[in-house]
Scaffold this motif. Structure first.
Motif, PDB file in Angstrom:
ATOM      1  N   ASP A 143      25.540  21.388  19.295  1.00  0.00           N
ATOM      2  CA  ASP A 143      24.892  22.138  18.222  1.00  0.00           C
ATOM      3  C   ASP A 143      23.508  21.626  17.880  1.00  0.00           C
ATOM      4  O   ASP A 143      22.616  22.394  17.525  1.00  0.00           O
ATOM      5  CB  ASP A 143      25.770  22.119  16.959  1.00  0.00           C
ATOM      6  CG  ASP A 143      26.945  23.080  17.083  1.00  0.00           C
ATOM      7  OD1 ASP A 143      27.004  23.795  18.090  1.00  0.00           O
ATOM      8  OD2 ASP A 143      27.794  23.104  16.164  1.00  0.00           O
TER       9      ASP A 143
ATOM     10  N   CYS B 265      24.113  34.081   7.322  1.00  0.00           N
ATOM     11  CA  CYS B 265      24.765  33.069   8.152  1.00  0.00           C
ATOM     12  C   CYS B 265      23.800  32.576   9.219  1.00  0.00           C
ATOM     13  O   CYS B 265      22.714  33.136   9.403  1.00  0.00           O
ATOM     14  CB  CYS B 265      26.031  33.634   8.808  1.00  0.00           C
ATOM     15  SG  CYS B 265      25.699  34.977   9.985  1.00  0.00           S
ATOM     16  N   LEU B 266      24.207  31.538   9.921  1.00  0.00           N
ATOM     17  CA  LEU B 266      23.475  31.025  11.080  1.00  0.00           C
ATOM     18  C   LEU B 266      24.178  31.476  12.352  1.00  0.00           C
ATOM     19  O   LEU B 266      25.411  31.501  12.410  1.00  0.00           O
ATOM     20  CB  LEU B 266      23.412  29.499  11.052  1.00  0.00           C
ATOM     21  CG  LEU B 266      22.447  28.847  10.074  1.00  0.00           C
ATOM     22  CD1 LEU B 266      22.727  27.342   9.985  1.00  0.00           C
ATOM     23  CD2 LEU B 266      21.002  29.082  10.487  1.00  0.00           C
ATOM     24  N   ILE B 267      23.392  31.830  13.371  1.00  0.00           N
ATOM     25  CA  ILE B 267      23.977  32.187  14.663  1.00  0.00           C
ATOM     26  C   ILE B 267      23.209  31.477  15.770  1.00  0.00           C
ATOM     27  O   ILE B 267      22.017  31.228  15.649  1.00  0.00           O
ATOM     28  CB  ILE B 267      23.965  33.707  14.914  1.00  0.00           C
ATOM     29  CG1 ILE B 267      22.523  34.238  14.951  1.00  0.00           C
ATOM     30  CG2 ILE B 267      24.780  34.446  13.862  1.00  0.00           C
ATOM     31  CD1 ILE B 267      22.431  35.664  15.454  1.00  0.00           C
ATOM     32  N   ARG B 268      23.936  31.179  16.852  1.00  0.00           N
ATOM     33  CA  ARG B 268      23.266  30.591  18.011  1.00  0.00           C
ATOM     34  C   ARG B 268      22.538  31.680  18.783  1.00  0.00           C
ATOM     35  O   ARG B 268      23.074  32.760  19.026  1.00  0.00           O
ATOM     36  CB  ARG B 268      24.272  29.893  18.924  1.00  0.00           C
ATOM     37  CG  ARG B 268      24.737  28.559  18.375  1.00  0.00           C
ATOM     38  CD  ARG B 268      25.545  27.778  19.382  1.00  0.00           C
ATOM     39  NE  ARG B 268      24.772  27.433  20.567  1.00  0.00           N
ATOM     40  CZ  ARG B 268      25.085  26.433  21.381  1.00  0.00           C
ATOM     41  NH1 ARG B 268      26.128  25.679  21.131  1.00  0.00           N
ATOM     42  NH2 ARG B 268      24.342  26.185  22.442  1.00  0.00           N
TER      43      ARG B 268
ATOM     44  N   ALA C  93      20.957  23.128  20.199  1.00  0.00           N
ATOM     45  CA  ALA C  93      20.998  24.579  20.357  1.00  0.00           C
ATOM     46  C   ALA C  93      19.828  25.237  19.648  1.00  0.00           C
ATOM     47  O   ALA C  93      19.167  24.644  18.801  1.00  0.00           O
ATOM     48  CB  ALA C  93      22.317  25.116  19.810  1.00  0.00           C
ATOM     49  N   THR C  94      19.583  26.496  20.012  1.00  0.00           N
ATOM     50  CA  THR C  94      18.582  27.310  19.343  1.00  0.00           C
ATOM     51  C   THR C  94      19.294  28.196  18.332  1.00  0.00           C
ATOM     52  O   THR C  94      20.231  28.923  18.690  1.00  0.00           O
ATOM     53  CB  THR C  94      17.817  28.186  20.346  1.00  0.00           C
ATOM     54  OG1 THR C  94      17.209  27.337  21.327  1.00  0.00           O
ATOM     55  CG2 THR C  94      16.730  28.988  19.647  1.00  0.00           C
ATOM     56  N   TRP C  95      18.829  28.150  17.072  1.00  0.00           N
ATOM     57  CA  TRP C  95      19.535  28.851  16.017  1.00  0.00           C
ATOM     58  C   TRP C  95      18.649  29.910  15.356  1.00  0.00           C
ATOM     59  O   TRP C  95      17.428  29.809  15.333  1.00  0.00           O
ATOM     60  CB  TRP C  95      19.998  27.865  14.937  1.00  0.00           C
ATOM     61  CG  TRP C  95      21.072  26.943  15.393  1.00  0.00           C
ATOM     62  CD1 TRP C  95      20.921  25.731  15.996  1.00  0.00           C
ATOM     63  CD2 TRP C  95      22.485  27.162  15.302  1.00  0.00           C
ATOM     64  NE1 TRP C  95      22.140  25.185  16.294  1.00  0.00           N
ATOM     65  CE2 TRP C  95      23.126  26.038  15.872  1.00  0.00           C
ATOM     66  CE3 TRP C  95      23.267  28.209  14.807  1.00  0.00           C
ATOM     67  CZ2 TRP C  95      24.511  25.923  15.947  1.00  0.00           C
ATOM     68  CZ3 TRP C  95      24.654  28.090  14.879  1.00  0.00           C
ATOM     69  CH2 TRP C  95      25.265  26.963  15.446  1.00  0.00           C
TER      70      TRP C  95
ATOM     71  N   ARG D 270      22.261  24.989   6.205  1.00  0.00           N
ATOM     72  CA  ARG D 270      23.720  24.878   6.219  1.00  0.00           C
ATOM     73  C   ARG D 270      24.251  24.487   4.840  1.00  0.00           C
ATOM     74  O   ARG D 270      25.280  24.986   4.384  1.00  0.00           O
ATOM     75  CB  ARG D 270      24.143  23.841   7.262  1.00  0.00           C
ATOM     76  CG  ARG D 270      24.093  24.391   8.691  1.00  0.00           C
ATOM     77  CD  ARG D 270      24.340  23.312   9.702  1.00  0.00           C
ATOM     78  NE  ARG D 270      24.491  23.886  11.044  1.00  0.00           N
ATOM     79  CZ  ARG D 270      24.231  23.239  12.169  1.00  0.00           C
ATOM     80  NH1 ARG D 270      23.790  21.975  12.108  1.00  0.00           N
ATOM     81  NH2 ARG D 270      24.386  23.814  13.336  1.00  0.00           N
TER      82      ARG D 270
ATOM     83  N   LEU E 264      17.672  23.012   9.749  1.00  0.00           N
ATOM     84  CA  LEU E 264      19.072  23.394   9.923  1.00  0.00           C
ATOM     85  C   LEU E 264      19.984  22.818   8.850  1.00  0.00           C
ATOM     86  O   LEU E 264      20.820  23.532   8.271  1.00  0.00           O
ATOM     87  CB  LEU E 264      19.559  22.948  11.306  1.00  0.00           C
ATOM     88  CG  LEU E 264      19.415  23.948  12.454  1.00  0.00           C
ATOM     89  CD1 LEU E 264      19.856  23.316  13.755  1.00  0.00           C
ATOM     90  CD2 LEU E 264      20.215  25.212  12.167  1.00  0.00           C
TER      91      LEU E 264
ATOM     92  N   ALA F 108      18.715  32.746  11.758  1.00  0.00           N
ATOM     93  CA  ALA F 108      19.330  33.050  10.463  1.00  0.00           C
ATOM     94  C   ALA F 108      19.499  34.553  10.319  1.00  0.00           C
ATOM     95  O   ALA F 108      18.553  35.320  10.525  1.00  0.00           O
ATOM     96  CB  ALA F 108      18.472  32.512   9.323  1.00  0.00           C
TER      97      ALA F 108
ATOM     98  N   ARG G 118      14.797  23.236  13.990  1.00  0.00           N
ATOM     99  CA  ARG G 118      15.839  22.208  13.922  1.00  0.00           C
ATOM    100  C   ARG G 118      15.717  21.370  12.655  1.00  0.00           C
ATOM    101  O   ARG G 118      16.718  20.940  12.089  1.00  0.00           O
ATOM    102  CB  ARG G 118      15.745  21.302  15.156  1.00  0.00           C
ATOM    103  CG  ARG G 118      16.130  21.990  16.449  1.00  0.00           C
ATOM    104  CD  ARG G 118      15.999  21.067  17.635  1.00  0.00           C
ATOM    105  NE  ARG G 118      16.245  21.756  18.891  1.00  0.00           N
ATOM    106  CZ  ARG G 118      16.117  21.199  20.086  1.00  0.00           C
ATOM    107  NH1 ARG G 118      15.719  19.933  20.181  1.00  0.00           N
ATOM    108  NH2 ARG G 118      16.359  21.900  21.181  1.00  0.00           N
TER     109      ARG G 118
END
Length: 243
Positions: free
Chosen positions: A210, A199-202, A213-215, A237, A233, A217, A230
């Motif tokens: 969004d 999943c992706l998390i912040r 934001a900094t993401w 997704r 992303l 995996a 970015r």
């Protein structure tokens, strides 16, 4: 992404091809205007495609390809570029991947690149094991046991689900091409195997939307999330939705 060099003595023709390759998402590593510097470079470096002008000033493009076969660290695909058709038969006798007439049309270039991409995908389907050194002996690691590849200080490292890491030869671009659809680039220095994406998390606690934001995996069996650029992303997704 495929990588390429251009060997072309006409500056304008080389620039035109550079622009077309950029449009086609090909990584251009070098432009050479003479044959010998290109041969010297190929004896040390690896590249997927050499775009070679048939009418080089010192030697013919055909002689150039014969020399590539003798000196190249890794045999690249050859695509000839020329304003003349009469060398086509000899070019294909040398096992050239294609033969593009100047001025090169982007649609014709795309056709040649799609053929090579398909060839690389077939190689990826055949890939079963990484071969790495561990305590001075060769070890084979099935690709299904690998979680991600990370490039650090010009070295690529392989990380497995049990927390082990091994140094790999060649570049991250090389492995991305070889592994094809098995992996996704999540950052400029990281490839993740698609089947390990969770999943992706912040990673920040801000109030930004969004897009700003900094993401990170989450990867199967990996404690810390990996940074996601970015640019990647949307692709990540999509994979998570389809999975």
């Amino acid at each position: 992404m495929l990588s390429a060099i251009i060997v072309e003595d006409e500056v304008l023709a080389a620039e035109r091809l550079r622009v077309l390759l950029e449009e086609c998402n090909v990584v251009l590593l070098k432009i050479f205007h003479h044959a010998q510097p290109a041969l010297d470079w190929l004896s040390i470096h690896e590249v997927d495609i050499v775009f070679a002008d048939i009418g080089l000033p010192e030697i013919t493009g055909l002689d150039f390809v014969e020399r590539i076969k003798r000196v190249a660290k890794k045999q690249p695909e050859i695509i000839f570029t020329t304003a003349y058709e009469e060398h086509a038969l000899r070019a294909f006798e040398l096992a050239a991947a294609d033969y593009l007439l100047k001025p090169i049309k982007v649609s014709r270039l795309q056709t040649a690149l799609e053929r090579l991409n398909e060839k690389h995908r077939e190689k990826a389907d055949d890939f079963t094991h990484f071969k790495v050194f561990n305590r001075n002996r060769m070890v084979e690691i099935p690709w299904q046991q690998v979680r991600y590849l990370l490039a650090e200080h010009k070295t690529v490292f392989l990380f497995t689900g049990d927390g082990q890491s091994y140094e790999l030869p060649k570049t991250l671009v090389y492995w991305e091409e070889l592994l094809g659809e098995k992996v996704i680039r999540i950052h400029r220095n990281a490839l993740v195997f698609r089947h390990t994406l969770d999943c992706l998390i912040r990673l920040d606690n801000g109030e930004e939307d969004d897009n700003n934001a900094t993401w990170g995996a989450r990867i199967l069996d990996v404690e810390k999330p990996l940074a996601v650029s970015r640019r990647q992303l949307a692709a990540i997704r999509k994979i998570l939705r389809e999975g």
